[in-house]
Design an enzyme around this catalytic site. Structure first.
Site, PDB file in Angstrom:
ATOM      1  N   ASP A   1      20.907  51.144  48.993  1.00 50.41           N
ATOM      2  CA  ASP A   1      21.399  51.585  50.302  1.00 50.41           C
ATOM      3  C   ASP A   1      22.057  50.461  51.090  1.00 50.41           C
ATOM      4  O   ASP A   1      22.211  50.533  52.302  1.00 50.41           O
ATOM      5  CB  ASP A   1      20.243  52.205  51.110  1.00 50.41           C
ATOM      6  CG  ASP A   1      19.094  51.223  51.281  1.00 50.41           C
ATOM      7  OD1 ASP A   1      19.132  50.158  50.626  1.00 50.41           O
ATOM      8  OD2 ASP A   1      18.170  51.508  52.056  1.00 50.41           O
TER       9      ASP A   1
ATOM     10  N   HIS B   1      40.357  34.101  35.819  1.00 49.16           N
ATOM     11  CA  HIS B   1      39.535  34.591  36.928  1.00 49.16           C
ATOM     12  C   HIS B   1      38.073  34.184  36.772  1.00 49.16           C
ATOM     13  O   HIS B   1      37.169  34.983  37.001  1.00 49.16           O
ATOM     14  CB  HIS B   1      39.689  36.111  37.085  1.00 49.16           C
ATOM     15  CG  HIS B   1      41.041  36.491  37.615  1.00 49.16           C
ATOM     16  ND1 HIS B   1      41.549  37.752  37.547  1.00 49.16           N
ATOM     17  CD2 HIS B   1      41.996  35.741  38.227  1.00 49.16           C
ATOM     18  CE1 HIS B   1      42.767  37.769  38.096  1.00 49.16           C
ATOM     19  NE2 HIS B   1      43.056  36.553  38.506  1.00 49.16           N
TER      20      HIS B   1
ATOM     21  N   ASP C   1      40.848  27.711  42.967  1.00 47.26           N
ATOM     22  CA  ASP C   1      41.745  28.756  43.473  1.00 47.26           C
ATOM     23  C   ASP C   1      40.957  29.497  44.541  1.00 47.26           C
ATOM     24  O   ASP C   1      40.071  30.293  44.228  1.00 47.26           O
ATOM     25  CB  ASP C   1      42.159  29.677  42.313  1.00 47.26           C
ATOM     26  CG  ASP C   1      43.173  30.746  42.741  1.00 47.26           C
ATOM     27  OD1 ASP C   1      43.372  30.939  43.954  1.00 47.26           O
ATOM     28  OD2 ASP C   1      43.750  31.385  41.838  1.00 47.26           O
TER      29      ASP C   1
ATOM     30  N   ASP D   1      46.164  31.915  49.788  1.00 48.94           N
ATOM     31  CA  ASP D   1      45.868  31.902  48.350  1.00 48.94           C
ATOM     32  C   ASP D   1      46.372  30.565  47.804  1.00 48.94           C
ATOM     33  O   ASP D   1      47.574  30.402  47.591  1.00 48.94           O
ATOM     34  CB  ASP D   1      46.588  33.100  47.703  1.00 48.94           C
ATOM     35  CG  ASP D   1      46.336  33.215  46.206  1.00 48.94           C
ATOM     36  OD1 ASP D   1      45.542  32.425  45.664  1.00 48.94           O
ATOM     37  OD2 ASP D   1      46.956  34.105  45.584  1.00 48.94           O
TER      38      ASP D   1
ATOM     39  N   HIS E   1      50.518  34.264  32.847  1.00 48.25           N
ATOM     40  CA  HIS E   1      50.645  35.083  34.063  1.00 48.25           C
ATOM     41  C   HIS E   1      51.992  34.836  34.727  1.00 48.25           C
ATOM     42  O   HIS E   1      52.764  33.977  34.308  1.00 48.25           O
ATOM     43  CB  HIS E   1      49.483  34.806  35.023  1.00 48.25           C
ATOM     44  CG  HIS E   1      49.354  33.383  35.484  1.00 48.25           C
ATOM     45  ND1 HIS E   1      50.128  32.852  36.478  1.00 48.25           N
ATOM     46  CD2 HIS E   1      48.533  32.366  35.068  1.00 48.25           C
ATOM     47  CE1 HIS E   1      49.790  31.586  36.682  1.00 48.25           C
ATOM     48  NE2 HIS E   1      48.831  31.255  35.833  1.00 48.25           N
TER      49      HIS E   1
ATOM     50  N   HIS F   1      53.475  36.349  43.517  1.00 46.04           N
ATOM     51  CA  HIS F   1      53.216  37.702  44.023  1.00 46.04           C
ATOM     52  C   HIS F   1      53.408  37.656  45.527  1.00 46.04           C
ATOM     53  O   HIS F   1      53.317  36.589  46.149  1.00 46.04           O
ATOM     54  CB  HIS F   1      51.801  38.179  43.633  1.00 46.04           C
ATOM     55  CG  HIS F   1      50.684  37.267  44.041  1.00 46.04           C
ATOM     56  ND1 HIS F   1      50.177  37.225  45.317  1.00 46.04           N
ATOM     57  CD2 HIS F   1      49.986  36.335  43.335  1.00 46.04           C
ATOM     58  CE1 HIS F   1      49.197  36.324  45.368  1.00 46.04           C
ATOM     59  NE2 HIS F   1      49.074  35.751  44.190  1.00 46.04           N
TER      60      HIS F   1
ATOM     61  N   HIS G   1      47.364  40.351  46.642  1.00 47.09           N
ATOM     62  CA  HIS G   1      48.524  40.771  45.846  1.00 47.09           C
ATOM     63  C   HIS G   1      49.164  41.860  46.696  1.00 47.09           C
ATOM     64  O   HIS G   1      48.822  43.031  46.596  1.00 47.09           O
ATOM     65  CB  HIS G   1      48.098  41.280  44.470  1.00 47.09           C
ATOM     66  CG  HIS G   1      47.494  40.180  43.630  1.00 47.09           C
ATOM     67  ND1 HIS G   1      46.771  40.413  42.496  1.00 47.09           N
ATOM     68  CD2 HIS G   1      47.496  38.829  43.776  1.00 47.09           C
ATOM     69  CE1 HIS G   1      46.355  39.251  41.980  1.00 47.09           C
ATOM     70  NE2 HIS G   1      46.794  38.282  42.755  1.00 47.09           N
TER      71      HIS G   1
ATOM     72  N   GLU H   1      52.881  29.816  41.766  1.00 43.92           N
ATOM     73  CA  GLU H   1      51.649  29.361  41.121  1.00 43.92           C
ATOM     74  C   GLU H   1      51.750  29.217  39.606  1.00 43.92           C
ATOM     75  O   GLU H   1      51.038  29.877  38.859  1.00 43.92           O
ATOM     76  CB  GLU H   1      50.500  30.299  41.473  1.00 43.92           C
ATOM     77  CG  GLU H   1      50.770  31.785  41.283  1.00 43.92           C
ATOM     78  CD  GLU H   1      49.541  32.628  41.612  1.00 43.92           C
ATOM     79  OE1 GLU H   1      48.462  32.342  41.066  1.00 43.92           O
ATOM     80  OE2 GLU H   1      49.654  33.569  42.415  1.00 43.92           O
TER      81      GLU H   1
ATOM     82  N   TYR I   1      47.587  26.387  30.359  1.00 45.81           N
ATOM     83  CA  TYR I   1      46.197  26.575  29.920  1.00 45.81           C
ATOM     84  C   TYR I   1      46.157  26.409  28.401  1.00 45.81           C
ATOM     85  O   TYR I   1      46.716  27.239  27.677  1.00 45.81           O
ATOM     86  CB  TYR I   1      45.697  27.974  30.319  1.00 45.81           C
ATOM     87  CG  TYR I   1      46.054  28.320  31.754  1.00 45.81           C
ATOM     88  CD1 TYR I   1      45.207  27.965  32.807  1.00 45.81           C
ATOM     89  CD2 TYR I   1      47.265  28.957  32.060  1.00 45.81           C
ATOM     90  CE1 TYR I   1      45.555  28.248  34.121  1.00 45.81           C
ATOM     91  CE2 TYR I   1      47.619  29.244  33.369  1.00 45.81           C
ATOM     92  CZ  TYR I   1      46.763  28.891  34.390  1.00 45.81           C
ATOM     93  OH  TYR I   1      47.112  29.166  35.694  1.00 45.81           O
TER      94      TYR I   1
ATOM     95  N   ARG J   1      46.566  24.746  37.299  1.00 43.23           N
ATOM     96  CA  ARG J   1      47.421  25.641  38.086  1.00 43.23           C
ATOM     97  C   ARG J   1      47.625  24.982  39.448  1.00 43.23           C
ATOM     98  O   ARG J   1      46.704  24.352  39.974  1.00 43.23           O
ATOM     99  CB  ARG J   1      46.783  27.028  38.238  1.00 43.23           C
ATOM    100  CG  ARG J   1      47.592  27.994  39.088  1.00 43.23           C
ATOM    101  CD  ARG J   1      47.213  29.481  38.921  1.00 43.23           C
ATOM    102  NE  ARG J   1      45.864  29.817  39.375  1.00 43.23           N
ATOM    103  CZ  ARG J   1      44.824  30.014  38.592  1.00 43.23           C
ATOM    104  NH1 ARG J   1      44.955  29.904  37.276  1.00 43.23           N
ATOM    105  NH2 ARG J   1      43.637  30.317  39.084  1.00 43.23           N
TER     106      ARG J   1
ATOM    107  N   GLU K   1      49.172  26.163  43.215  1.00 43.30           N
ATOM    108  CA  GLU K   1      49.629  27.373  43.923  1.00 43.30           C
ATOM    109  C   GLU K   1      49.796  27.110  45.413  1.00 43.30           C
ATOM    110  O   GLU K   1      48.876  26.623  46.075  1.00 43.30           O
ATOM    111  CB  GLU K   1      48.598  28.496  43.724  1.00 43.30           C
ATOM    112  CG  GLU K   1      48.896  29.750  44.524  1.00 43.30           C
ATOM    113  CD  GLU K   1      47.942  30.909  44.225  1.00 43.30           C
ATOM    114  OE1 GLU K   1      46.771  30.659  43.862  1.00 43.30           O
ATOM    115  OE2 GLU K   1      48.387  32.062  44.354  1.00 43.30           O
TER     116      GLU K   1
HETATM  117  N1  GLY Z   1      43.724  34.141  43.341  1.00 49.14           N
HETATM  118  C1  GLY Z   1      44.477  35.206  42.847  1.00 49.14           C
HETATM  119  C2  GLY Z   1      45.836  34.808  42.552  1.00 49.14           C
HETATM  120  O1  GLY Z   1      46.152  33.637  42.568  1.00 49.14           O
HETATM  121  O2  GLY Z   1      46.695  35.609  42.364  1.00 49.14           O
HETATM  122 MN    MN Z   2      45.219  32.144  43.686  1.00 48.53          MN
HETATM  123 MN    MN Z   3      47.985  33.979  43.780  1.00 47.42          MN
END
Ligand code: GLY
Ligand code: MN
Ligand code: MN
Length: 435
Positions: free
Chosen positions: A34, A238, A255, A266, A345, A349, A356, A379, A383, A407, A409
């Site tokens: 709950d 992720h 990240d 982000d 990737h 975005h 996103h 970004e 890898y 990465r 970003e």
């Molecule tokens: N942290 C999600 C992305 O970089 O898109």
């Molecule tokens: Mn990110």
């Molecule tokens: Mn991102």
């Protein structure tokens, strides 16, 4: 701010013709038994109303003679509010949120038809809640059945997304203020993380340091589960367990971004836990950094959205060839997507109320061209995932590269003359991230 919500509704209504649009608040999400997660309003609903309670429906009926903006909300109920918190109630839905008419949500079925009967189409996004979809479809079907009696009523359902999301794609000055704030708080958090990361500490400790600053500075919290990935964990895009103890020779990929006033940042940075890159780490880092800088340089009004990605892919592929992880002719490697095991990737975005964020990236054969007021991430990464099998025509991967994940970003605003990096205050040059 209410004036801006009204302006948005008016702008949307000017595009609805004789249609009626229905928006539903986000559902409550159960954490366990709950206990519910902290409520977060649906972004479309929030964008149009600023109203942040569950169990609500907003109706826009531009053709209605009296009520163009109607809110259905939870009524005030003292006993319930004592347990679950303050409710705005029906009267304040008009006074505070500017509804022309407001009703308790329990009256939805009774009151909705009067706002649909004269509409020629229904604007509604079929959401995840099938029961609610059925309710709306039930009204639509009933009005279709009874159409001959009136000679009016909706004869088509159209998704609200294309119209509304093209509005959300270009941020207003007040939205940009919130995005700058979200960026500034996350910038401070990343800077602090760089300062306090050390061998022997655990990933979750750094997560805690970052999220402490988010909340301390008034952010709602993380924009998404923070990724604090050391060593080969950085190769899991992720990774959110954040349980590992960091070692001297590791890179740490963070990240993490926050939500401030519903708008998100982000940011990703990668830096050596022990203060100095190994030669291999530094080589790959410099490739990613160059790809990121060149991609950011492509963020200019009028440039196709995909240009930043294409630019990053070229530089990353050239770099992979230079270090011997890939071999062959650059154009062919790109065409055959041979970089993909190491860069799987996209580079960008949209960013806004959703991390996103909504908005199209491509119009059929025509590219989406960047416009001032849009915000996107840049970004790129590399890898070298353990146990990657090279393609048939590609060399074995030298073990010295394996397990490195990088990465970088940033959040970038398109301006009338170029771009502005909202997250430029987080260091990324080699000599700045080495300590
Ligand atoms: N942290 C999600 C992305 O970089 O898109
Ligand atoms: Mn990110
Ligand atoms: Mn991102």
């Amino acid at each position: 701010m209410q004036a801006e919500y009204r302006e948005r509704r008016q702008q949307l209504m000017s595009k609805l013709g004789n249609g009626t649009a229905i928006f539903r608040s986000a559902p409550m999400a159960v954490m366990h038994n709950d206990v519910e997660y902290t409520y977060r309003q649906d972004s479309d609903f929030f964008y149009l109303t600023g109203f942040n309670e569950p169990q609500a429906v907003a109706v826009l009926a531009p053709h209605h003679p009296e009520h163009q903006f109607i809110l259905f909300v939870q009524p005030k109920e003292r006993e319930k509010e004592v347990w679950t918190g303050y409710r705005c109630g029906v009267d304040a839905a008009k006074e505070i949120y500017g509804a022309d008419e407001a009703y308790p949500i329990t009256d939805l079925d009774e009151k909705l038809p009067q706002y649909l009967e004269k509409a020629d189409r229904l604007y509604y996004h079929l959401g995840r809640d099938r029961t609610f979809n059925d309710k709306i479809l039930g009204h639509y079907q009933h009005l279709l059945r009874t159409y001959p009696k009136r000679g009016t009523g909706p004869i088509a359902i159209e998704d609200t997304g294309p119209i509304l999301h093209s509005m959300r794609l270009v941020k207003s000055p007040s939205e940009l203020d919130l995005m700058r704030q979200a960026a500034a708080i996350a910038t401070e958090a990343h800077n602090y993380a760089l300062e306090v990361t050390a061998p022997g500490r655990y990933e979750y400790e750094i997560q805690a340091e970052i999220e402490h600053i988010f909340r301390l500075r008034g952010a709602m919290g993380p924009a998404y589960p923070s990724i604090v990935a050391s060593g080969a964990n950085a190769c899991v895009l992720h990774y959110i367990e954040n349980t590992r103890q960091m070692q001297q020779q590791d890179l740490l990929l963070i990240d993490a971004g926050c939500a401030y006033g519903y708008y998100n940042s982000d940011i990703t940075r990668t830096f050596p836990v022990g203060g100095k890159f190994t030669p291999e780490q530094k080589t790959l880092y410099e490739i990613v950094l160059e790809a990121q800088k060149q991609a950011i340089a492509q963020v200019q009004p009028g440039n196709p959205f995909n240009l930043a990605h294409d630019t990053a892919v070229r530089i990353l592929t050239e770099g992979l060839v230079e270090v011997g992880i890939l071999k062959g002719e650059i154009d062919k490697l790109i065409e055959e997507e041979k970089y993909k095991p190491f860069y799987m990737h996209r580079t960008s975005h949209w960013l806004g109320l959703d991390v996103h964020d909504v908005g199209v990236y491509q119009h059929g054969d025509n590219p989406q061209l960047l416009q001032p007021g849009q915000v996107l991430t840049i970004e790129p990464g590399l890898y070298i995932v353990p146990d990657t099998k090279p393609a048939e025509d590609q060399p074995e991967i030298d073990p010295r590269w394996v397990g490195i994940g990088i990465r970088i970003e940033d959040d970038v605003l398109v301006t009338s003359t170029g771009h502005e990096v909202l997250t430029a205050g987080v260091p990324k040059a080699v000599d700045e991230v080495e300590r």
